[in-house]
Enzyme design. Structure first.
Site, PDB file in Angstrom:
ATOM      1  CB  THR A   1      30.886  70.624  71.081  1.00  0.00           C
ATOM      2  OG1 THR A   1      30.324  69.683  71.979  1.00  0.00           O
ATOM      3  CG2 THR A   1      31.252  71.877  71.841  1.00  0.00           C
TER       4      THR A   1
ATOM      5  CD  GLU B   1      43.109  35.795  66.237  1.00  0.00           C
ATOM      6  OE1 GLU B   1      42.272  36.125  65.354  1.00  0.00           O
ATOM      7  OE2 GLU B   1      42.864  35.897  67.450  1.00  0.00           O
TER       8      GLU B   1
HETATM    9  P1  ADP Z   1      30.510  65.930  70.432  1.00  0.00           P
HETATM   10  O1  ADP Z   1      30.205  67.279  70.951  1.00  0.00           O
HETATM   11  O2  ADP Z   1      29.510  65.409  69.455  1.00  0.00           O
HETATM   12  O3  ADP Z   1      30.810  64.925  71.500  1.00  0.00           O
HETATM   13  P2  ADP Z   1      32.805  67.283  69.505  1.00  0.00           P
HETATM   14  O4  ADP Z   1      32.203  68.350  68.716  1.00  0.00           O
HETATM   15  O5  ADP Z   1      33.227  67.628  70.881  1.00  0.00           O
HETATM   16  O6  ADP Z   1      31.844  66.029  69.584  1.00  0.00           O
HETATM   17  O7  ADP Z   1      34.021  66.663  68.695  1.00  0.00           O
HETATM   18  C1  ADP Z   1      35.289  66.519  69.239  1.00  0.00           C
HETATM   19  C2  ADP Z   1      36.365  66.712  68.212  1.00  0.00           C
HETATM   20  O8  ADP Z   1      36.318  65.703  67.226  1.00  0.00           O
HETATM   21  C3  ADP Z   1      36.214  67.997  67.459  1.00  0.00           C
HETATM   22  O9  ADP Z   1      36.866  69.033  68.103  1.00  0.00           O
HETATM   23  C4  ADP Z   1      36.863  67.694  66.128  1.00  0.00           C
HETATM   24  O10 ADP Z   1      38.270  67.856  66.191  1.00  0.00           O
HETATM   25  C5  ADP Z   1      36.569  66.232  65.937  1.00  0.00           C
HETATM   26  N1  ADP Z   1      35.365  66.056  65.135  1.00  0.00           N
HETATM   27  C6  ADP Z   1      34.227  65.462  65.544  1.00  0.00           C
HETATM   28  N2  ADP Z   1      33.319  65.429  64.552  1.00  0.00           N
HETATM   29  C7  ADP Z   1      33.894  66.017  63.484  1.00  0.00           C
HETATM   30  C8  ADP Z   1      33.454  66.287  62.157  1.00  0.00           C
HETATM   31  N3  ADP Z   1      32.235  65.936  61.733  1.00  0.00           N
HETATM   32  N4  ADP Z   1      34.306  66.910  61.311  1.00  0.00           N
HETATM   33  C9  ADP Z   1      35.539  67.257  61.740  1.00  0.00           C
HETATM   34  N5  ADP Z   1      35.995  67.034  62.983  1.00  0.00           N
HETATM   35  C10 ADP Z   1      35.213  66.407  63.856  1.00  0.00           C
HETATM   36 ZN    ZN Z   2      38.955  34.454  68.477  1.00  0.00          ZN
HETATM   37 MG    MG Z   3      30.484  67.713  72.941  1.00  0.00          MG
END
Ligand code: ADP
Ligand code: ZN
Ligand code: MG
Length: 632
Positions: A230, A447
């Site tokens: 996204t 552990e």
């Molecule tokens: P997806 O759509 O793949 O499920 P998102 O784009 O919604 O993932 O990611 C959620 C949040 O995680 C983003 O808003 C960001 O803050 C963080 N994030 C995920 N991937 C990255 C990335 N490659 N670089 C920086 N932040 C990331």
């Molecule tokens: Zn164990």
């Molecule tokens: Mg997403």
């Protein structure tokens, strides 16, 4: 009691939608207004209208009889013997006959009298049938509908769009929001490179066209949850400086058949008006699931209609106007093949889990807004988080900041990050669930057993940390190994060592207490799984040879249960079981040999662990050196 060497948490899904204020809709387009108008009109038409222009006079029955005798009455309608409505011969002011209503007695001579005076008689069963219709059908249905609407509104979210087919449902990501660019996305260089082309195109559609370049139409981002799909969509819109129309696949699926399709139409209409722009369809699998697969039944027709409309719209628009459709999914294997055909989502970009270096880069982005202590080493944090995705790392940075505040640190320190990682890895520390002294001793030995075997076998990764602080539900303690380098392959030797490590916990309990506890259940499960995989999928059994046994069906990017389709005979099944058992038993034997030989070290390690609850990798090595001398 578990070893956590490669942890893969599910991605979190933050809400990224930005609600745009309802677009300017006239009040008369409001479905509520239309609904109310409909009710009013129905009322007027059924009750008020027929009465208009003529005053019906209600008269006593004796006057009615008298006037009947006088021959003043032209016609009557008798309603089910409940009342009589009639017309006089005399005309009212409007030129129409005057009318009256009266309530009769049960008078059998009446019929005779009507005949005598030549009065037209009609008998109607029941009241005004229109009124009946209204009372029995329209009103209840209206009430039920209202109730339904009320319920669906109260259920929030999904109900918000009820009857609301308009474009107000589509979220526009306005440029006034925080602008996301490629600088905010790390570790997905390949995806960025491929998307660069899309950005160029959106910046100047005509130029690309005049150069004869290929115009992208549909781009599908594929990868596990939380990897930044996204975010990438937004970044493309930010880089190109064009509007971003966001809708989630699940939003298409409403309670009414046809709403989803209407919404798709609206979405594309809006996009055409705002070109150049990006349409982003998140969770495409919610609509794009292959037709014919019926997960849990229900809602299928609606989904298919929506999907068909989507296909129609994608075929119907000319990409040269500068609209690019982006979509994201973590279940590409579920998608209808029609979606992936040429001219639709024919360009697919994989957004995979970040490796070590990429995790460092992602962390760098998310610590930008934190005040960091001098001891913070992002490199180490990245090493401790194999398998985690961007969303998890963002989460860790957040948690670390919160923990730092709680600890009254002036900057976020490494210890805060360590605590945050532990929390995200295994759930919040259970402060209240203390182990009894006997239990604690047992967990400490368990552990230590894992740890010592891990320190002994040739291929194991070094132990980073051993802990017997109970966390979450499953883990009473854990031994954390740290991969020195990112690993994508495991050799047979490594897998055998892994098995021995997994059994180390149980073996330590056997040696020290004579009996084993339930704490090793998870270890055994994992050991069996690995051994089974080695035999049936990796061809690592000499008896069964380099073949695969059974066909495994699993989701490509999700860690869901895989299902096995059996395609071998009963005899092979027996051999597989025997081979799996042999592998695990061999591992058990090895672990036992190691721990018996290093029993003194095991005792010392367990004691240290019992005292301190958490022992670092360096301390483990120090204890070993203390007991075994420099030879170790
Ligand atoms: P997806 O759509 O793949 O499920 P998102 O784009 O919604 O993932 O990611 C959620 C949040 O995680 C983003 O808003 C960001 O803050 C963080 N994030 C995920 N991937 C990255 C990335 N490659 N670089 C920086 N932040 C990331
Ligand atoms: Zn164990
Ligand atoms: Mg997403």
């Amino acid at each position: 009691m578990a070893i956590q060497s490669n942890f893969s948490p599910g991605g979190k899904k933050p809400d990224l939608e930005i609600n745009k204020p309802e677009t300017s809709r006239k009040f008369w387009q409001n479905p509520w207004f239309i609904f109310a108008l409909y009710l009013v009109m129905l009322y007027v038409f059924l009750f008020a209208w027929p009465e208009q222009g003529q005053k019906t006079e209600e008269i006593p029955y004796n006057r009615f009889l008298a006037e009947l005798e006088q021959g003043k009455i032209r016609s009557v309608v008798i309603y089910d013997k409940k009342y009589i409505r009639g017309e006089y011969k005399e005309e009212g002011p409007g030129g129409k006959p005057k009318t009256f209503v009266t309530v009769p007695l049960d008078d059998l001579s009446l019929a005779e009298k009507f005949k005598q005076h030549g009065v037209d008689v009609k008998v109607r069963k029941g009241d005004n049938w229109l009124a009946l219709f209204f009372m029995n059908w329209v009103l209840p249905i209206a009430l039920i509908t209202l109730f339904w609407i009320w319920i669906s509104r109260r259920m929030g979210g999904a109900g918000k769009g009820f009857l609301n087919l308009g474009p107000g449902k589509v979220h526009i990501h306005p440029d006034t929001g925080p602008k996301v660019t490629f600088d905010d996305v790390a570790g997905v260089d390949e995806a960025k490179q491929e998307l660069q082309e899309v950005i160029e195109f959106l910046k100047d559609p005509e130029r690309i066209q005049s150069l004869g370049g290929r115009m992208p139409k549909g781009v599908l981002l594929v990868g596990p949850p939380g990897t930044g799909k996204t975010l990438l969509g937004k970044a493309v819109s930010g880089e190109a400086g064009v509007p971003f129309f966001y809708i989630s696949g699940s939003e298409f699926i409403e309670m009414f058949v046809g709403v989803g399709a209407a919404r798709v139409r609206d979405l594309f209409d809006q996009a055409r008006k705002n070109a150049p722009c990006i349409i982003f369809i998140d969770e495409l699998d919610a609509v794009g699931r292959s037709r014919g697969i019926a997960p849990g039944g229900g809602g299928n027709e609606e989904r298919e209609q929506t999907l068909n409309q989507l296909l129609v719209e994608m075929d119907g628009f000319d990409p040269s106007i500068g609209v690019v459709v982006m979509a994201a999914t973590n279940r590409p294997e579920l998608l209808d093949k029609a979606l992936l055909r040429a001219g639709r989502f024919d360009r697919q970009i994989v957004v995979d889990k970040p490796d070590l270096e990429e995790r460092v880069a992602i962390l760098k982005i998310h610590v930008r807004r934190l005040k960091l202590g001098d001891d913070v080493d992002l490199e180490v944090i990245a090493q401790r988080t194999p398998g985690m995705v961007g969303a998890d790392l963002a989460n860790i940075c957040n948690e670390a900041a919160i923990i730092a505040v709680r600890n009254r640190h002036t900057a976020v320190q490494m210890s805060d990050f360590e605590a945050a990682i532990d929390r995200v890895l295994t759930g919040p520390e259970k402060k209240h669930r203390a182990l009894g002294p006997e239990e604690k001793r047992r967990v400490a030995f368990h552990e230590s057993g894992h740890t010592l075997v891990a320190e002994t076998v040739p291929t194991a990764e070094p132990v980073h940390k051993v802990s017997i602080i109970p966390r979450g539900v499953a883990a009473l303690g854990y031994t954390l190994q740290l991969p020195v380098k990112e690993k994508f392959l495991s050799t047979e030797e490594e897998l055998r060592d892994q098995l021995a490590i997994l059994l180390g916990g149980r073996v330590a309990e056997e040696l020290v207490f004579g009996v084993v506890s339930s704490g090793a259940a998870n270890d055994l499960e994992r050991a069996t799984e690995i051994a089974r995989n080695m035999v049936t999928q990796l061809g690592m059994s000499s008896r069964l040879g380099p073949l695969t046994w059974g066909r495994i069906h699993r989701a490509l990017y999700l860690e869901t249960e895989a299902t096995e389709e059996r395609n071998y005979s009963e005899k092979i099944a027996e051999q597989i079981d025997a081979e799996v058992k042999a592998l695990v038993e061999e591992a058990h034997r090895r672990a036992r040999e190691i721990l018996e030989r290093r029993r003194k070290t095991l005792d010392a390690l367990a004691q240290r662990l019992e005292e301190k609850e958490v022992v670092s990798g360096e301390e483990v090595k120090a204890v070993i050196r203390e007991v075994e001398g420099e030879a170790a």
